[in-house]
Design an enzyme around this catalytic site. Structure first.
Site, PDB file in Angstrom:
ATOM      1  N   GLU A   1       5.741  -6.587   0.073  1.00 51.99           N
ATOM      2  CA  GLU A   1       4.845  -6.507  -1.084  1.00 51.99           C
ATOM      3  C   GLU A   1       5.516  -5.660  -2.165  1.00 51.99           C
ATOM      4  O   GLU A   1       5.516  -4.432  -2.072  1.00 51.99           O
ATOM      5  CB  GLU A   1       3.515  -5.880  -0.665  1.00 51.99           C
ATOM      6  CG  GLU A   1       2.797  -6.638   0.425  1.00 51.99           C
ATOM      7  CD  GLU A   1       1.894  -5.731   1.253  1.00 51.99           C
ATOM      8  OE1 GLU A   1       0.904  -5.229   0.715  1.00 51.99           O
ATOM      9  OE2 GLU A   1       2.203  -5.504   2.430  1.00 51.99           O
TER      10      GLU A   1
ATOM     11  N   HIS B   1      -6.292  -2.303  -1.706  1.00 49.15           N
ATOM     12  CA  HIS B   1      -6.134  -3.632  -2.313  1.00 49.15           C
ATOM     13  C   HIS B   1      -7.248  -4.021  -3.297  1.00 49.15           C
ATOM     14  O   HIS B   1      -7.752  -5.142  -3.277  1.00 49.15           O
ATOM     15  CB  HIS B   1      -6.017  -4.698  -1.231  1.00 49.15           C
ATOM     16  CG  HIS B   1      -4.793  -4.548  -0.364  1.00 49.15           C
ATOM     17  ND1 HIS B   1      -3.631  -3.972  -0.801  1.00 49.15           N
ATOM     18  CD2 HIS B   1      -4.554  -4.923   0.939  1.00 49.15           C
ATOM     19  CE1 HIS B   1      -2.731  -3.997   0.183  1.00 49.15           C
ATOM     20  NE2 HIS B   1      -3.266  -4.552   1.247  1.00 49.15           N
TER      21      HIS B   1
ATOM     22  N   HIS C   1       0.599 -10.739  -1.317  1.00 53.09           N
ATOM     23  CA  HIS C   1       0.530 -10.291   0.075  1.00 53.09           C
ATOM     24  C   HIS C   1       0.890 -11.400   1.069  1.00 53.09           C
ATOM     25  O   HIS C   1       0.295 -11.487   2.145  1.00 53.09           O
ATOM     26  CB  HIS C   1      -0.884  -9.761   0.352  1.00 53.09           C
ATOM     27  CG  HIS C   1      -0.948  -8.705   1.401  1.00 53.09           C
ATOM     28  ND1 HIS C   1      -0.385  -8.864   2.656  1.00 53.09           N
ATOM     29  CD2 HIS C   1      -1.491  -7.464   1.385  1.00 53.09           C
ATOM     30  CE1 HIS C   1      -0.607  -7.772   3.362  1.00 53.09           C
ATOM     31  NE2 HIS C   1      -1.268  -6.905   2.617  1.00 53.09           N
TER      32      HIS C   1
ATOM     33  N   ASP D   1       4.896   0.094   7.991  1.00 56.28           N
ATOM     34  CA  ASP D   1       3.818  -0.150   7.027  1.00 56.28           C
ATOM     35  C   ASP D   1       4.033   0.886   5.917  1.00 56.28           C
ATOM     36  O   ASP D   1       3.199   1.749   5.678  1.00 56.28           O
ATOM     37  CB  ASP D   1       2.446   0.018   7.705  1.00 56.28           C
ATOM     38  CG  ASP D   1       1.313  -0.521   6.844  1.00 56.28           C
ATOM     39  OD1 ASP D   1       1.582  -0.904   5.687  1.00 56.28           O
ATOM     40  OD2 ASP D   1       0.151  -0.543   7.320  1.00 56.28           O
TER      41      ASP D   1
HETATM   42  C1  BGC Z   1      -1.150  -2.534   4.200  1.00 54.60           C
HETATM   43  C2  BGC Z   1      -1.559  -2.567   5.637  1.00 54.60           C
HETATM   44  C3  BGC Z   1      -2.765  -3.438   5.737  1.00 54.60           C
HETATM   45  C4  BGC Z   1      -2.423  -4.803   5.215  1.00 54.60           C
HETATM   46  C5  BGC Z   1      -3.596  -5.736   5.229  1.00 54.60           C
HETATM   47  C6  BGC Z   1      -0.824  -3.909   3.768  1.00 54.60           C
HETATM   48  O1  BGC Z   1      -0.482  -3.909   2.425  1.00 54.60           O
HETATM   49  O2  BGC Z   1      -0.094  -1.660   3.992  1.00 54.60           O
HETATM   50  O3  BGC Z   1      -1.851  -1.278   6.123  1.00 54.60           O
HETATM   51  O4  BGC Z   1      -3.223  -3.530   7.047  1.00 54.60           O
HETATM   52  O5  BGC Z   1      -1.966  -4.701   3.912  1.00 54.60           O
HETATM   53  O6  BGC Z   1      -4.641  -5.209   4.553  1.00 54.60           O
END
Ligand code: BGC
Length: 445
Positions: A410, A200, A274, A346
């Site tokens: 997302e 991220h 998110h 995920d």
């Molecule tokens: C990810 C997860 C992560 C979450 C928070 C998501 O986009 O795929 O693995 O824990 O974001 O960071």
């Protein structure tokens, strides 16, 4: 596909010529409505009230004409209370946008909170810190408004926002393997903030910076335009990147996120939002009973660090098949290697599409409240995440958020694309324009 013409669906930012702040207009939705319970009570009262007028035991002594007149008067008085009682239409409002202060960051930058509301009473709040969607209030099938997104009551909660609640994520949403990639033969190194990988956007991604903001109001939509310039080398990424994100709420109950960016050096880019949804309301417990449709015949399986293996796998015959609406929790504990690696869902799903443009990527339905969320996007993928890492976070109104208390959709390019030559490219070059749109559409059934 990175280079897209602005979609005709929403007028692009280039077309916005006049901005209205509308700061002094107040929140006015709900002013003509009464809570559905009280309306139901009044309708019951009407029934009890009319009974003696029409059928009293002394009716012989009450002239018919007088009884009819009394009935007419009663109806006139009570019709406004009974009409539309309990239905979503009982939530009335007015299109508006307002700005207020929301504290400041530890380094003294003022943060603003924008409230957008539409004529159906839907309200979305976004703030300039991290471009974060702070809350989304929508009516359920009985017309009751609830906030359907996880988050915090104050800026302080968001300053330590480990789960990225509501965040505008960049420069690269999702993971880049080993925090390394090469562009034009030159290798770049990013901070590893998620095991061996970069997640991220790194240590201080776009979710942790203060964006410049300007609101606008048009005849059937309101919004906020957020701007941020990411310096060359910021978090290890090459090129000065100018990013504009426009949040728009319209009277058709659609909230859109329109992303634009240009750069002066080739750089990877993958912007997403998110937000964690719970269509029964934040803090109401698990989302495992909610029903999900994903318009995806394929997904990208991952390794033990959640980096795609490079394979594009069919969902057919697996717990990843959401092509027909399916209860989220119905297969989540199946013995399945991919579910075990993700600790649940995920994973990035490859959206079915014929060419560029907005397509329906996902639909979520909460049977308990009747709320429906549809997600349209121009992006090639969507990360479906079932909040597997939520571990007792203290959120809004004293609510504790645990594993599986929300889901994220997302919309994005595939994870680790800069290192996966077979995935659609995420490299933005000078002279090109990055443009993606995602729309959340709210309804009930
Ligand atoms: C990810 C997860 C992560 C979450 C928070 C998501 O986009 O795929 O693995 O824990 O974001 O960071």
């Amino acid at each position: 596909m990175l280079i897209r013409k602005p979609h005709s669906y929403l007028s692009g930012i280039a077309k916005i010529t006049k901005l209205h702040t509308g700061l002094d207009s107040g929140l006015r939705y709900g002013q003509n409505s009464l809570p559905a319970d009280s309306l139901k009570g009044r309708c019951e009262m009407t029934k009890n009230f009319l009974q003696p007028i029409l059928f009293d035991s002394n009716h012989q002594r009450t002239p018919m004409i007088r009884r009819m007149f009394l009935l007419f008067l009663s109806c006139l008085t009570l019709i406004p209370f009974c009409a539309g009682s309990g239905g979503p239409s009982s939530t009335q409002g007015a299109l508006m946008v307002k700005k207020e202060a929301f504290g400041s960051t530890p380094d003294g930058k003022a943060v603003e909170l924008y409230t957008l509301a539409n004529m159906h009473g839907i309200e979305v709040r976004v703030m300039t810190y991290g471009g974060i969607v702070v809350s989304v209030k929508t009516p359920d099938k009985a017309g009751h408004l609830a906030d359907i997104t996880l988050g915090f009551d104050t800026l302080a909660g968001y300053l330590a926002n480990k789960p990225y609640f509501g965040a505008l994520v960049g420069r690269y949403g999702n993971r880049i393997a080993n925090g390394k990639f090469a562009v034009d033969g030159k290798e770049y190194t990013l901070a590893k903030n998620n095991g061996p990988n970069s997640l991220h956007g790194g240590l201080k991604g776009f979710d942790k910076v203060v964006w410049q903001a300007e609101s606008f109001q048009k005849s059937a939509e309101v919004g906020v335009i957020l701007k941020y310039t990411s310096a060359n080398g910021e978090e290890g990424y090459p090129g000065t990147l100018h990013v504009t994100v426009t949040y728009t709420l319209n009277d058709k109950n659609e909230f859109s996120i329109d992303y634009h960016a240009i750069t002066d050096k080739a750089t990877p880019i993958n912007l997403t939002n998110h937000t964690y949804f719970n269509l029964a309301g934040e803090g109401s417990g698990s989302i495992l009973h909610e029903e999900l449709m994903l318009n995806a015949n394929h997904f990208t399986p991952v390794d033990s660090t959640l980096i795609p293996t490079g394979k594009i796998a069919s969902v057919t015959g697996t717990p990843f098949d959401f092509t027909k609406s399916t209860v989220v929790g119905s297969r989540i504990n199946n013995k399945d290697e991919q579910l075990e690696l993700g600790g649940g869902y995920d994973h990035n799903f490859v959206i079915n599409r014929q060419g560029a443009g907005l397509v329906l990527a996902a639909r979520v339905y909460a049977p308990t409240t009747g709320r429906v969320l549809e997600v349209d996007t121009t992006q090639p993928g969507v990360q479906f995440y079932t909040g597997n890492f939520l571990d007792g976070i203290h959120g809004k109104h004293g609510h504790i958020y645990n594993k599986r208390d929300a889901l994220c959709l997302e919309t994005q390019h595939y994870p680790d694309s800069p290192n996966q030559p077979s995935f659609p490219s995420t490299i933005l070059k000078p002279g090109q324009t990055y443009h993606e749109i995602t729309v959340w559409r709210f309804s009930t059934r």
